[in-house]
Every structure is written in structure tokens, then in C-alpha cells.
Design a protein around this motif. Sequence first.
Motif, PDB file in Angstrom:
ATOM      1  N   ARG A  94      10.899  56.604   3.228  1.00  9.01           N
ATOM      2  CA  ARG A  94      12.143  56.953   2.535  1.00  9.01           C
ATOM      3  C   ARG A  94      12.032  56.865   1.010  1.00  9.01           C
ATOM      4  O   ARG A  94      12.642  57.653   0.291  1.00  9.01           O
ATOM      5  N   TYR A  95      11.276  55.880   0.521  1.00  7.41           N
ATOM      6  CA  TYR A  95      11.271  55.610  -0.919  1.00  7.41           C
ATOM      7  C   TYR A  95       9.895  55.745  -1.564  1.00  7.41           C
ATOM      8  O   TYR A  95       9.771  55.610  -2.771  1.00  7.41           O
ATOM      9  N   GLN A  96       8.854  55.992  -0.759  1.00 10.94           N
ATOM     10  CA  GLN A  96       7.484  56.061  -1.270  1.00 10.94           C
ATOM     11  C   GLN A  96       7.161  54.814  -2.097  1.00 10.94           C
ATOM     12  O   GLN A  96       6.536  54.885  -3.170  1.00 10.94           O
ATOM     13  N   ALA A  97       7.606  53.667  -1.586  1.00 13.63           N
ATOM     14  CA  ALA A  97       7.418  52.410  -2.301  1.00 13.63           C
ATOM     15  C   ALA A  97       5.941  52.093  -2.459  1.00 13.63           C
ATOM     16  O   ALA A  97       5.447  51.865  -3.569  1.00 13.63           O
ATOM     17  N   VAL A  98       5.241  52.063  -1.374  1.00 12.14           N
ATOM     18  CA  VAL A  98       3.794  51.837  -1.353  1.00 12.14           C
ATOM     19  C   VAL A  98       3.206  52.819  -0.346  1.00 12.14           C
ATOM     20  O   VAL A  98       3.682  52.895   0.789  1.00 12.14           O
ATOM     21  N   ILE A  99       2.188  53.550  -0.764  1.00 15.24           N
ATOM     22  CA  ILE A  99       1.536  54.527   0.125  1.00 15.24           C
ATOM     23  C   ILE A  99       0.144  54.004   0.458  1.00 15.24           C
ATOM     24  O   ILE A  99      -0.781  54.097  -0.358  1.00 15.24           O
ATOM     25  N   PRO A 100      -0.019  53.401   1.639  1.00 15.38           N
ATOM     26  CA  PRO A 100      -1.325  52.839   1.990  1.00 15.38           C
ATOM     27  C   PRO A 100      -2.337  53.934   2.332  1.00 15.38           C
ATOM     28  O   PRO A 100      -1.971  55.087   2.572  1.00 15.38           O
ATOM     29  N   GLN A 101      -3.589  53.553   2.332  1.00 12.67           N
ATOM     30  CA  GLN A 101      -4.629  54.467   2.797  1.00 12.67           C
ATOM     31  C   GLN A 101      -4.547  54.581   4.318  1.00 12.67           C
ATOM     32  O   GLN A 101      -3.893  53.781   4.980  1.00 12.67           O
ATOM     33  N   ARG A 102      -5.224  55.601   4.854  1.00 13.70           N
ATOM     34  CA  ARG A 102      -5.229  55.799   6.312  1.00 13.70           C
ATOM     35  C   ARG A 102      -6.664  55.889   6.810  1.00 13.70           C
ATOM     36  O   ARG A 102      -7.527  56.484   6.163  1.00 13.70           O
ATOM     37  N   THR A 103      -6.875  55.292   7.973  1.00 13.67           N
ATOM     38  CA  THR A 103      -8.183  55.451   8.623  1.00 13.67           C
ATOM     39  C   THR A 103      -8.242  56.830   9.284  1.00 13.67           C
ATOM     40  O   THR A 103      -7.238  57.564   9.322  1.00 13.67           O
ATOM     41  N   GLU A 104      -9.396  57.186   9.797  1.00 14.44           N
ATOM     42  CA  GLU A 104      -9.542  58.479  10.489  1.00 14.44           C
ATOM     43  C   GLU A 104      -8.614  58.557  11.687  1.00 14.44           C
ATOM     44  O   GLU A 104      -8.187  59.640  12.084  1.00 14.44           O
ATOM     45  N   SER A 105      -8.297  57.405  12.235  1.00 20.42           N
ATOM     46  CA  SER A 105      -7.396  57.368  13.394  1.00 20.42           C
ATOM     47  C   SER A 105      -5.933  57.324  12.993  1.00 20.42           C
ATOM     48  O   SER A 105      -5.053  57.329  13.874  1.00 20.42           O
ATOM     49  N   GLY A 106      -5.647  57.270  11.688  1.00 20.33           N
ATOM     50  CA  GLY A 106      -4.266  57.276  11.216  1.00 20.33           C
ATOM     51  C   GLY A 106      -3.656  55.911  10.985  1.00 20.33           C
ATOM     52  O   GLY A 106      -2.472  55.810  10.660  1.00 20.33           O
ATOM     53  N   TYR A 107      -4.439  54.840  11.133  1.00 17.26           N
ATOM     54  CA  TYR A 107      -3.904  53.504  10.923  1.00 17.26           C
ATOM     55  C   TYR A 107      -3.793  53.207   9.422  1.00 17.26           C
ATOM     56  O   TYR A 107      -4.662  53.583   8.634  1.00 17.26           O
ATOM     57  N   ARG A 108      -2.716  52.510   9.064  1.00 15.01           N
ATOM     58  CA  ARG A 108      -2.493  52.170   7.664  1.00 15.01           C
ATOM     59  C   ARG A 108      -3.385  51.016   7.230  1.00 15.01           C
ATOM     60  O   ARG A 108      -3.550  50.039   7.964  1.00 15.01           O
ATOM     61  N   LEU A 109      -3.909  51.119   5.986  1.00 18.52           N
ATOM     62  CA  LEU A 109      -4.692  50.055   5.378  1.00 18.52           C
ATOM     63  C   LEU A 109      -4.138  49.788   3.979  1.00 18.52           C
ATOM     64  O   LEU A 109      -4.058  50.694   3.148  1.00 18.52           O
ATOM     65  N   TYR A 110      -3.744  48.547   3.734  1.00 19.68           N
ATOM     66  CA  TYR A 110      -3.111  48.160   2.473  1.00 19.68           C
ATOM     67  C   TYR A 110      -4.109  47.414   1.582  1.00 19.68           C
ATOM     68  O   TYR A 110      -4.792  46.478   2.039  1.00 19.68           O
TER      69      TYR A 110
END
Length: 312
Positions: free
Chosen positions: A24-40
Amino acid sequence: MYTIKEVAAMLDIPSVTLRAWESRYQAVIPQRTESGYRLYSQRDVDDLRWLKEQTEARGIGISHAVRLLKAGREAAPSEKPVAAAPGTPEQAYLQLRRQIYEALLEFQGERAAGLTDFGFSVYGYETMFHEVLAPVLVLVGDAWENGEATVAQEHYMTHFVANRFHALFHVFPVNASLPKAVCFCPAGERHEVGLLLFSLFLRRNGVEVIYLGADTPEEGVSALLREKDGIGAVCLSLTDRALLPYAEEVIARLAGLAEGALFIAGGSAFSDWQSPEGFPVRLHRSGENPARWQSWFSAVFAGRSRLPGRMT
């Protein structure tokens, strides 16, 4: 790098909230693994911790907190947000002061506004005014006098800071039992930092302030005193000692129009002022130290009441 589950546990923020802040706010945009999991990253975690503090401890809405965070990043992309700056509070104030001054010098109003909003959310209005914005006004005046800033830059910067001061005037309620105060700098006096701070102080204490600002012609003040009832305090500020004889004459003439009113003078020009013989009014001075204003107000000002058209 951290997974969303790890971040949620570290910060005590539900995973659903982290996802909502992102979408909603693009507060923090983490990276994504090839499988789509978020990494902060650690920086992501620090930003989320700061956002949580703003929303929970300071009561700021998440959308506003995100704007403040981004403003801090844009102002200093290689630095941490001002609130998280290392060192003493004084060093943080100095850093924020420099960033706002440089933004205004370049006519970057949006950047300056973002930094100022950021500072208000972190430090509160009193600290922000006394430690950051008032010194910015001093820097502006010095730069103009030294030829380091153009007239346009000086006007733009002063107008920006003064607007922030005036915006708070209507936040505080007025105590109708207290006298109104008219505040101005005499004609020729351009430095209004002290006057702004003192006027805001009076307003915070319930005084209805009629702020006329710098370089005010005597005729305008005289007309106001003739036409407006309930003015029981006349406040002026002066830093230019060369204008002191003229200011004394102005005070003497205004005293005849505001019989019984409290006359208050501030500014370095009055620091060691002695009342001339036969001076028609007692001139009160609140002192140059804002920390002492409250005790002065209680002793001198607060006991006076307002009646229609006159003071008691």
C-alpha cells in the motif's frame, strides 16, 4: 539478509502488516529470491524499526511516516535518516540545519519541507524551532549581509521558515482573559528571529498575537492601536543599535496611544539599555534566554486581564 518471518519476530510486527506496508505504501521493498520469497537487508530492518517507532510511540500515521522516511533518504541518500544519525543530539540538529539551509539556498522547497516535517516528527516543535529553524534564519541573514545569498534567496528562505512559525499560531487555544499582543520590528530592522520565537511563545501561553513582522512602519502600528480594542501588550525586537534612538521615539509615541499597556522590548540592541530620563513608559524585557521566558511570563504578563478597550 532476513526472511519476513525473522523480521516479524525481531520487530514484533505481524507479517500481514509488513506486506500491507509494502503493497500500500511502498514503505520497504525487500529483495526476492527466485522462488519469490522476501529477503530484508539490515537497512530494511532499520527502516521498519523506525517506522514502527513513529506509528506506535509518536502516533504518526504510517503513510505520513513513510513520506518522512523517504524525505530523509532523498535529502541524504547515503546517510541514515536524521533521527538515526550517529553522535550527539547537537550533531543531529546541525546536520538537519545544514540540509534544510542548502535545500532552501537551491530553491528546493519540497525537499526542505520534507526535511522539516521529518524534524518535527522526531524532535517536536519547540526543539525544531529553537535548534534548527531559528538558526537557519540566522544563517540566512548572515549570508545576505555577507553577500553570499541574493535578495531573492534571502526572501525565499525567510518566507519558508516564517510560514512554518505562523502555521503553529492557530494550533494553540486563545485565553480570552489575557490581553492581546501586537508584535513587530521597527522600520529598518530586518532580523525577526527573536520576535518570531517570542511571539510563538506568547501564543502557546494563550495570548492572541497580532504579528506584524520585520521592518514595520510606525504608522501601521499606530493605526492598529487606535482601531483595535483589547491590545494590552506592545512587543518589539531590535538588533541594530543604530536604530535604538528611533525605537525609543517610537515607543514614546505609541505609549500615548496604548495607555496602561505593557511594553516589552527584546533583541541585542536592548541588552544593556537604560531608560532615558523622563521616558514615559516602563519598558519590560523578557531576556534573551528562552528558558527563562516562562517564569517571566508568570510574573509579569499572566496576572494582567483584558477588558473591552482598556487594560486593568
